[in-house]
Design a protein around this motif. Sequence first.
Motif, PDB file in Angstrom:
ATOM      1  N   GLU A  72      48.160  31.029 -25.371  1.00  0.00           N
ATOM      2  CA  GLU A  72      49.297  31.829 -24.911  1.00  0.00           C
ATOM      3  C   GLU A  72      48.855  32.921 -23.952  1.00  0.00           C
ATOM      4  OE1 GLU A  72      52.931  34.533 -26.822  1.00  0.00           O
ATOM      5  OE2 GLU A  72      51.793  33.130 -28.074  1.00  0.00           O
ATOM      6  N   TYR A  73      47.653  33.450 -24.162  1.00  0.00           N
ATOM      7  CA  TYR A  73      47.155  34.537 -23.321  1.00  0.00           C
ATOM      8  C   TYR A  73      46.049  34.059 -22.378  1.00  0.00           C
ATOM      9  CZ  TYR A  73      49.804  37.592 -26.391  1.00  0.00           C
ATOM     10  OH  TYR A  73      50.825  38.201 -27.081  1.00  0.00           O
ATOM     11  N   ALA A  74      46.106  32.791 -21.986  1.00  0.00           N
ATOM     12  CA  ALA A  74      45.056  32.222 -21.135  1.00  0.00           C
ATOM     13  C   ALA A  74      44.923  32.949 -19.803  1.00  0.00           C
ATOM     14  CB  ALA A  74      45.336  30.743 -20.898  1.00  0.00           C
ATOM     15  N   SER A  75      46.001  33.573 -19.326  1.00  0.00           N
ATOM     16  CA  SER A  75      45.958  34.249 -18.028  1.00  0.00           C
ATOM     17  C   SER A  75      44.964  35.401 -18.008  1.00  0.00           C
ATOM     18  CB  SER A  75      47.352  34.773 -17.659  1.00  0.00           C
ATOM     19  OG  SER A  75      47.799  35.716 -18.628  1.00  0.00           O
ATOM     20  N   VAL A  76      44.535  35.886 -19.191  1.00  0.00           N
ATOM     21  CA  VAL A  76      43.584  36.995 -19.225  1.00  0.00           C
ATOM     22  C   VAL A  76      42.252  36.586 -18.604  1.00  0.00           C
ATOM     23  CG1 VAL A  76      42.570  36.566 -21.517  1.00  0.00           C
ATOM     24  CG2 VAL A  76      42.798  38.908 -20.673  1.00  0.00           C
ATOM     25  N   LEU A  77      41.931  35.282 -18.624  1.00  0.00           N
ATOM     26  CA  LEU A  77      40.695  34.819 -17.982  1.00  0.00           C
ATOM     27  C   LEU A  77      40.734  35.073 -16.485  1.00  0.00           C
ATOM     28  CD1 LEU A  77      40.220  31.409 -19.851  1.00  0.00           C
ATOM     29  CD2 LEU A  77      38.961  33.533 -20.253  1.00  0.00           C
ATOM     30  N   GLU A  78      41.891  34.854 -15.876  1.00  0.00           N
ATOM     31  CA  GLU A  78      42.032  35.125 -14.437  1.00  0.00           C
ATOM     32  C   GLU A  78      42.156  36.620 -14.183  1.00  0.00           C
ATOM     33  OE1 GLU A  78      44.995  33.955 -10.707  1.00  0.00           O
ATOM     34  OE2 GLU A  78      45.146  32.890 -12.617  1.00  0.00           O
ATOM     35  N   ASP A  79      42.828  37.328 -15.089  1.00  0.00           N
ATOM     36  CA  ASP A  79      42.961  38.781 -14.937  1.00  0.00           C
ATOM     37  C   ASP A  79      41.600  39.449 -14.850  1.00  0.00           C
ATOM     38  OD1 ASP A  79      45.704  38.441 -15.151  1.00  0.00           O
ATOM     39  OD2 ASP A  79      45.753  38.905 -17.295  1.00  0.00           O
ATOM     40  N   ALA A  80      40.628  38.932 -15.591  1.00  0.00           N
ATOM     41  CA  ALA A  80      39.281  39.515 -15.587  1.00  0.00           C
ATOM     42  C   ALA A  80      38.663  39.483 -14.195  1.00  0.00           C
ATOM     43  CB  ALA A  80      38.387  38.768 -16.572  1.00  0.00           C
ATOM     44  N   GLU A  81      39.091  38.527 -13.382  1.00  0.00           N
ATOM     45  CA  GLU A  81      38.511  38.361 -12.042  1.00  0.00           C
ATOM     46  C   GLU A  81      39.331  39.049 -10.958  1.00  0.00           C
ATOM     47  OE1 GLU A  81      37.232  33.912 -13.555  1.00  0.00           O
ATOM     48  OE2 GLU A  81      38.641  34.145 -11.888  1.00  0.00           O
ATOM     49  N   THR A  82      40.610  39.306 -11.224  1.00  0.00           N
ATOM     50  CA  THR A  82      41.493  39.789 -10.151  1.00  0.00           C
ATOM     51  C   THR A  82      41.924  41.240 -10.320  1.00  0.00           C
ATOM     52  OG1 THR A  82      43.433  38.937 -11.351  1.00  0.00           O
ATOM     53  CG2 THR A  82      42.380  37.463  -9.751  1.00  0.00           C
ATOM     54  N   MET A  83      41.896  41.768 -11.527  1.00  0.00           N
ATOM     55  CA  MET A  83      42.365  43.133 -11.767  1.00  0.00           C
ATOM     56  C   MET A  83      41.259  44.154 -11.529  1.00  0.00           C
ATOM     57  SD  MET A  83      44.706  42.953 -15.227  1.00  0.00           S
ATOM     58  CE  MET A  83      46.407  42.377 -15.167  1.00  0.00           C
ATOM     59  N   SER A  84      41.651  45.379 -11.257  1.00  0.00           N
ATOM     60  CA  SER A  84      40.691  46.478 -11.225  1.00  0.00           C
ATOM     61  C   SER A  84      40.185  46.713 -12.647  1.00  0.00           C
ATOM     62  CB  SER A  84      41.355  47.753 -10.705  1.00  0.00           C
ATOM     63  OG  SER A  84      42.317  48.227 -11.647  1.00  0.00           O
ATOM     64  N   THR A  85      39.068  47.411 -12.755  1.00  0.00           N
ATOM     65  CA  THR A  85      38.501  47.672 -14.081  1.00  0.00           C
ATOM     66  C   THR A  85      39.493  48.409 -14.966  1.00  0.00           C
ATOM     67  OG1 THR A  85      36.254  47.737 -13.196  1.00  0.00           O
ATOM     68  CG2 THR A  85      36.620  48.782 -15.335  1.00  0.00           C
ATOM     69  N   ASP A  86      40.138  49.441 -14.422  1.00  0.00           N
ATOM     70  CA  ASP A  86      41.094  50.208 -15.218  1.00  0.00           C
ATOM     71  C   ASP A  86      42.258  49.341 -15.669  1.00  0.00           C
ATOM     72  OD1 ASP A  86      39.611  52.492 -15.054  1.00  0.00           O
ATOM     73  OD2 ASP A  86      40.756  53.374 -13.409  1.00  0.00           O
ATOM     74  N   ASP A  87      42.801  48.552 -14.762  1.00  0.00           N
ATOM     75  CA  ASP A  87      43.936  47.700 -15.119  1.00  0.00           C
ATOM     76  C   ASP A  87      43.534  46.638 -16.136  1.00  0.00           C
ATOM     77  OD1 ASP A  87      45.593  49.115 -13.453  1.00  0.00           O
ATOM     78  OD2 ASP A  87      45.531  47.656 -11.806  1.00  0.00           O
ATOM     79  N   PHE A  88      42.323  46.094 -15.974  1.00  0.00           N
ATOM     80  CA  PHE A  88      41.901  45.049 -16.910  1.00  0.00           C
ATOM     81  C   PHE A  88      41.672  45.617 -18.298  1.00  0.00           C
ATOM     82  CE2 PHE A  88      38.588  41.975 -18.544  1.00  0.00           C
ATOM     83  CZ  PHE A  88      39.519  40.982 -18.843  1.00  0.00           C
ATOM     84  N   ARG A  89      41.166  46.838 -18.386  1.00  0.00           N
ATOM     85  CA  ARG A  89      41.005  47.462 -19.695  1.00  0.00           C
ATOM     86  C   ARG A  89      42.357  47.594 -20.409  1.00  0.00           C
ATOM     87  NH1 ARG A  89      36.918  52.539 -18.560  1.00  0.00           N
ATOM     88  NH2 ARG A  89      34.935  51.379 -18.599  1.00  0.00           N
ATOM     89  N   GLU A  90      43.366  47.988 -19.656  1.00  0.00           N
ATOM     90  CA  GLU A  90      44.689  48.111 -20.253  1.00  0.00           C
ATOM     91  C   GLU A  90      45.233  46.743 -20.660  1.00  0.00           C
ATOM     92  OE1 GLU A  90      46.056  50.959 -21.142  1.00  0.00           O
ATOM     93  OE2 GLU A  90      44.233  51.882 -20.357  1.00  0.00           O
ATOM     94  N   ARG A  91      44.959  45.739 -19.828  1.00  0.00           N
ATOM     95  CA  ARG A  91      45.415  44.394 -20.135  1.00  0.00           C
ATOM     96  C   ARG A  91      44.755  43.883 -21.425  1.00  0.00           C
ATOM     97  NH1 ARG A  91      48.718  40.397 -21.056  1.00  0.00           N
ATOM     98  NH2 ARG A  91      48.070  38.346 -20.303  1.00  0.00           N
TER      99      ARG A  91
END
Length: 682
Positions: A72-91
């Motif tokens: 269900e949360y598979a998109s987090v794998l792509e988020d790790a590559e595309t988001m800024s560090t701050d945004d990814f921490r929140e994600r």
Amino acid sequence: MATDVAPETVTPSSVEDVPSTGPGATPATDTDADVEERSGYVRPAIDVPALTALLDGKYAEARNLVRTNLAEYASVLEDAETMSTDDFRERVKEVVVEMAATGQTGMGFPEEYGGGGDIGASVAAFETLAYGDLSVLVKVGVQFGLFGGAILQLGSKHHHDAYLTDLITGKLMGCFAMTETGHGSNVQALGTVATYDVVTQEFVVTTTREDARKDYIGNAARHAQLAVVFAQLEVAGGSEGVHAFVVPIRDEHGDPMPGVRIEDDGLKMGLNGVDNGRLWFDGVRIPRTALLNRFADVTPAGVYESAIENPNRRFFTMLGTLVQGRVCVGGAGINAAKVAITLAVKYGLRRRQFEATSADEEELLLDYGLHQRRLLPLLARTYAMHFAQEVVAGQLHDVTSGLVTDEHAKRELESRAAGTKALGTWHATETIQECREACGGAGYLAVNRFAALKADTDVFTTFEGDNHVLLQLVAKGLLTDYASEFEDMDQLGMVRFVTGLAVETVIEKTAVHKLLQRLKDVLPGGDEWDQEAGLLDPDYQLAMFRFREEHMLSGVARRLKRGMDGGMNPGEVFSRVQDHVIGAARAHVDRLVLEAFIEKTRAMPEGDNRVALNLLCDLHALSTIEADRAWFMEHGRLSSSRSKAISREIGSLCRKLRPLADDLVDAFAVPRAMLRSPDLLG
């Protein structure tokens, strides 16, 4: 294994490995199937769902819940590559809190606070989480394993009432502030001090020097409101050793509390969805009740009280309750290895390279003998480590649930957890690297997962205990037989203890010697068992592992005794034999891993899945012997001809496992969405 195969299957040393005076086989006229038919070998047909059920064990429901959440949360794998560090921490925090709402992260907490009341299920869920983004896994580990585990295991009911319900849901975020810049593994020497002020009935927490800052603390840089801080407790001018305290580090607005300084550790090699930070305390005052007081307390009048009188024993009892973190990290490393080996095997079954056996079509990578040799022993060891992890997780559940209360068993658990974590995380590092290389340039692309797997698991070998230090703990238990003095001994104490015994006493205490003698009785050849027994006889394989363990352990004991008898300083004696200490500990854990695999296969019903796992078990055992064949030959347990026979047998086992490899990795049941890797999987 030869003694554990289905009735229709015969697996002596393969006919294909026997020198022949006839014409050599050619790919066009003599296939693997032809060779198998002549040898009496019948290829098993694997029941993948049944094998998955075997691997999932009693906690299949918990593992499947995590698999569903991961997809269900598979998109987090792509988020790790595309988001800024701050945004990814929140994600990552968002994903962790949402997963907590499903119950998967609270399985190990008491039901009265909203948990599942099952430590074993909690470990199984955490291990399975390693199939996905590892920042999510580590964030879960910090919040629910380390912070929550410390509150649960070191606190008393009023701490549980105050914190557990909110931390289980993620409403209350916390961190585990043990490690300091100057003292990583040496927890007893921490420089943070908590001094009791009898006038105000408060503890005053202070960072006494620069290298006493808390460092690499997950959740500290951004999200934690509370910290469980490990500090030297000072009462009435005396030190009572390291204890744990609940310290607020942020107010309701997210700002640092007075006297608390927080600094971000910055970008790391991996796991950048986890906000690791540094903490300093400048005279921070906390109430007397902030001491996590399950094992010790301070009265309002400033009197220190503990049911455990010996300070060292008290310290190790406190740390022993936190062994779950070590068990979980080992399991996470093993499961990350499953992702890597799944990708590499499936790519090897799809990618073609060079014409080898046909002029019309290039050869599949996994049809090459070298590719089989690179990947299939790693697949076999992944299965072996899985079953070894299953054993230690079961022991953890029994001890932490109160089903086992024997102190000797608790010490054995600590040792086994340390050793399995060390070998499991080293296995992950080796497997991920080899699998990345086996996927060529495609393995270097981030979308194909290896970049994150390599970067995010690398720290597993040093957190929750540096692996080499953990193996020293294993060796200490072996050399002292988990004696009543076990907790009191530092390295020098261990040297003195061992040298006070006859060397033969050390060996007898481990029970290895007696086991080896018993094996000699059941194997053919008597004293020549190492030359006469079949290579695929599990008793032979175990005897080889046990011989190595016994010999290394006795060698350490003799070196320690010789050094001390010669008048050397105990510290110098230990330093000189430290490499032997690590070797003996690793040999011991290798034996435990093989035992776990053999016991698992022997308990299976007859059938093709058992045949397949026996092939894997044989490959694991013989590959381990082959990797250390120089040692076995040096010590007279492996002739050159038998060494060559082992290598031939490994080649034969790889060829037998090659048609089964796809099913064997499918049995891990890594969700397809977690594999990503369009270039590898198509």
